[in-house]
Design an enzyme around this catalytic site. Structure first.
Site, short mmCIF file in Angstrom:
data_model
loop_
_atom_site.label_atom_id
_atom_site.label_comp_id
_atom_site.label_asym_id
_atom_site.label_seq_id
_atom_site.Cartn_x
_atom_site.Cartn_y
_atom_site.Cartn_z
N HIS A 1 8.22 -14.69 9.85
CA HIS A 1 7.17 -14.29 10.64
C HIS A 1 6.67 -12.93 10.21
O HIS A 1 5.41 -12.89 10.23
CB HIS A 1 7.70 -13.77 12.10
CG HIS A 1 8.42 -14.78 13.07
ND1 HIS A 1 9.91 -14.92 13.03
CD2 HIS A 1 7.95 -15.93 13.43
CE1 HIS A 1 10.33 -15.91 13.61
NE2 HIS A 1 9.00 -16.51 13.92
N ALA B 1 12.17 -13.73 18.26
CA ALA B 1 13.54 -13.71 17.21
C ALA B 1 12.96 -13.77 15.83
O ALA B 1 13.23 -14.30 14.90
CB ALA B 1 14.27 -14.92 17.54
N GLY C 1 2.60 -20.46 9.32
CA GLY C 1 3.49 -20.63 8.25
C GLY C 1 3.54 -22.15 7.88
O GLY C 1 3.61 -23.12 8.62
P1 AMP Z 1 8.04 -19.85 15.48
O1 AMP Z 1 8.34 -18.55 16.00
O2 AMP Z 1 9.33 -20.58 15.05
O3 AMP Z 1 7.29 -20.69 16.39
O4 AMP Z 1 7.30 -19.63 14.41
C1 AMP Z 1 6.13 -18.72 14.49
C2 AMP Z 1 5.13 -18.83 13.20
O5 AMP Z 1 6.19 -18.42 11.99
C3 AMP Z 1 4.87 -20.37 12.95
O6 AMP Z 1 3.68 -20.33 12.22
C4 AMP Z 1 5.79 -20.58 11.71
O7 AMP Z 1 5.25 -21.62 10.92
C5 AMP Z 1 6.13 -19.33 11.01
N1 AMP Z 1 7.44 -19.22 10.44
C6 AMP Z 1 8.48 -19.59 10.81
N2 AMP Z 1 9.45 -19.21 9.78
C7 AMP Z 1 8.80 -19.26 8.73
C8 AMP Z 1 9.24 -19.07 7.39
N3 AMP Z 1 10.41 -19.17 6.72
N4 AMP Z 1 8.44 -18.71 6.32
C9 AMP Z 1 6.95 -18.68 6.76
N5 AMP Z 1 6.39 -18.69 8.04
C10 AMP Z 1 7.49 -19.07 8.72
#
Ligand code: AMP
Length: 287
Positions: A45, A40, A156
């Site tokens: 990301h 998503a 992130g």
């Molecule tokens: P997720 O798909 O939510 O597990 O996130 C995957 C990676 O994207 C993780 O390292 C999160 O910290 C990073 N991430 C999610 N949202 C953001 C954002 N708004 N800014 C920077 N990194 C993000």
């Protein structure tokens, strides 16, 4: 292994084809960077992907909604999934490999190991409300690191406690990967991008940026010399008045996540988690 569209994006589904794909093009000077995600994909990301591309010739984006980091009452089944749009976005961004294992590939029958991180994982923040979470994250990230053998892994700062837990885990297990934290990407009104923001109703979406606004004003007041405890108490009231059900608003040492009550004792990170209706939002800021 399937090649998508005109460019070289390869979607890989098994550990053996992942190893083959990464070994073949790899020369000693060629760096590999991994961006672990649950799909998503949004601009947050993609900021990780861009940083990965700056650092390494080969970029692997993993897309895996990891069941072991969700509690039974959480949103594993309904977590937003949009694989075909994700592939289009990654192809446009000229990513090399998408590592998209099924749950059975990641956790084959008989799988019986789970990491139990301590230190930052037990800081009394997310762990207090999601006690299963960091064990699941550490286990899947350790597997991703050994599957991909990246030189760099991008995470992130949005998930700040997770970034600290993963950094510590890689260090403790002597995994030869450099974990890099990437600043949070926000909407123009300050709301941190998150795959879960789609859960917000229009009214909740209008209130949601308050989480960043309160954190920013708390950070500014601590910087200007106000007492940390007092600032946090006011911040908690502000969350309440805005209509959030606050799980926590805390000041922690930016590296160890230990409680900290003065900027004289080290760099401070403010971290918050709050619920708006059924949606739980987290955010954090440096002081
Ligand atoms: P997720 O798909 O939510 O597990 O996130 C995957 C990676 O994207 C993780 O390292 C999160 O910290 C990073 N991430 C999610 N949202 C953001 C954002 N708004 N800014 C920077 N990194 C993000």
């Amino acid at each position: 292994m399937a090649t998508i569209g005109a460019n070289r994006l390869k979607v890989i589904r098994t550990v053996s084809s992942l190893r083959r794909a990464l070994e073949l093009p790899r020369r000693p000077t060629e760096r590999v960077a991994l961006v672990p995600t649950m799909g998503a994909l949004h601009r947050g990301h993609m900021a990780l992907v861009q940083e990965a591309q700056r650092r390494a010739k080969r970029v692997v984006v993993s897309i895996f909604v990891n069941p072991t980091q969700f509690a039974p009452n959480e949103d594993f089944a309904s977590y937003p999934r949009d694989f075909s749009t994700d592939l289009k976005v990654l192809r446009d961004a000229k990513v090399d490999f998408v590592w998209a294992p099924s749950v059975d590939v990641m956790y084959p029958e008989g799988f019986a190991t789970r990491l139990a991180p301590e230190g930052a994982a037990k800081a009394g923040l997310e762990d207090q409300f999601r006690p299963h979470f960091f064990g699941g994250v550490a286990t899947v990230v350790a597997k991703l690191f050994t599957q991909v053998s990246p030189d760099f892994a991008l995470f992130g700062q949005k998930d700040y406690q997770q970034l600290r837990v993963v950094t510590q885990m890689a260090k403790d297990l002597d995994l030869p990967v450099k974990v890099i934290g990437v600043p949070t990407v926000r909407e123009p009104d300050g709301l941190a991008l998150s795959s879960r923001n789609v859960y917000l109703s229009a009214t909740e979406r209008a209130v949601a940026p308050m989480i960043h606004r309160v954190l920013k004003s708390c950070a500014a007041r601590i910087k200007s010399g106000e007492k940390v405890d007092r600032v946090l108490n006011v911040g908690r009231i502000e969350f309440d008045l805005a209509g959030f059900a606050l799980d926590y608003l805390e000041a922690r040492h930016a590296v160890t996540l230990a409680p900290i009550s003065s900027p004289m004792d080290g760099p401070i990170r403010l971290l918050a988690a709050a619920r708006l209706g059924k949606t739980r939002l987290i955010d954090n800021i440096a002081v």
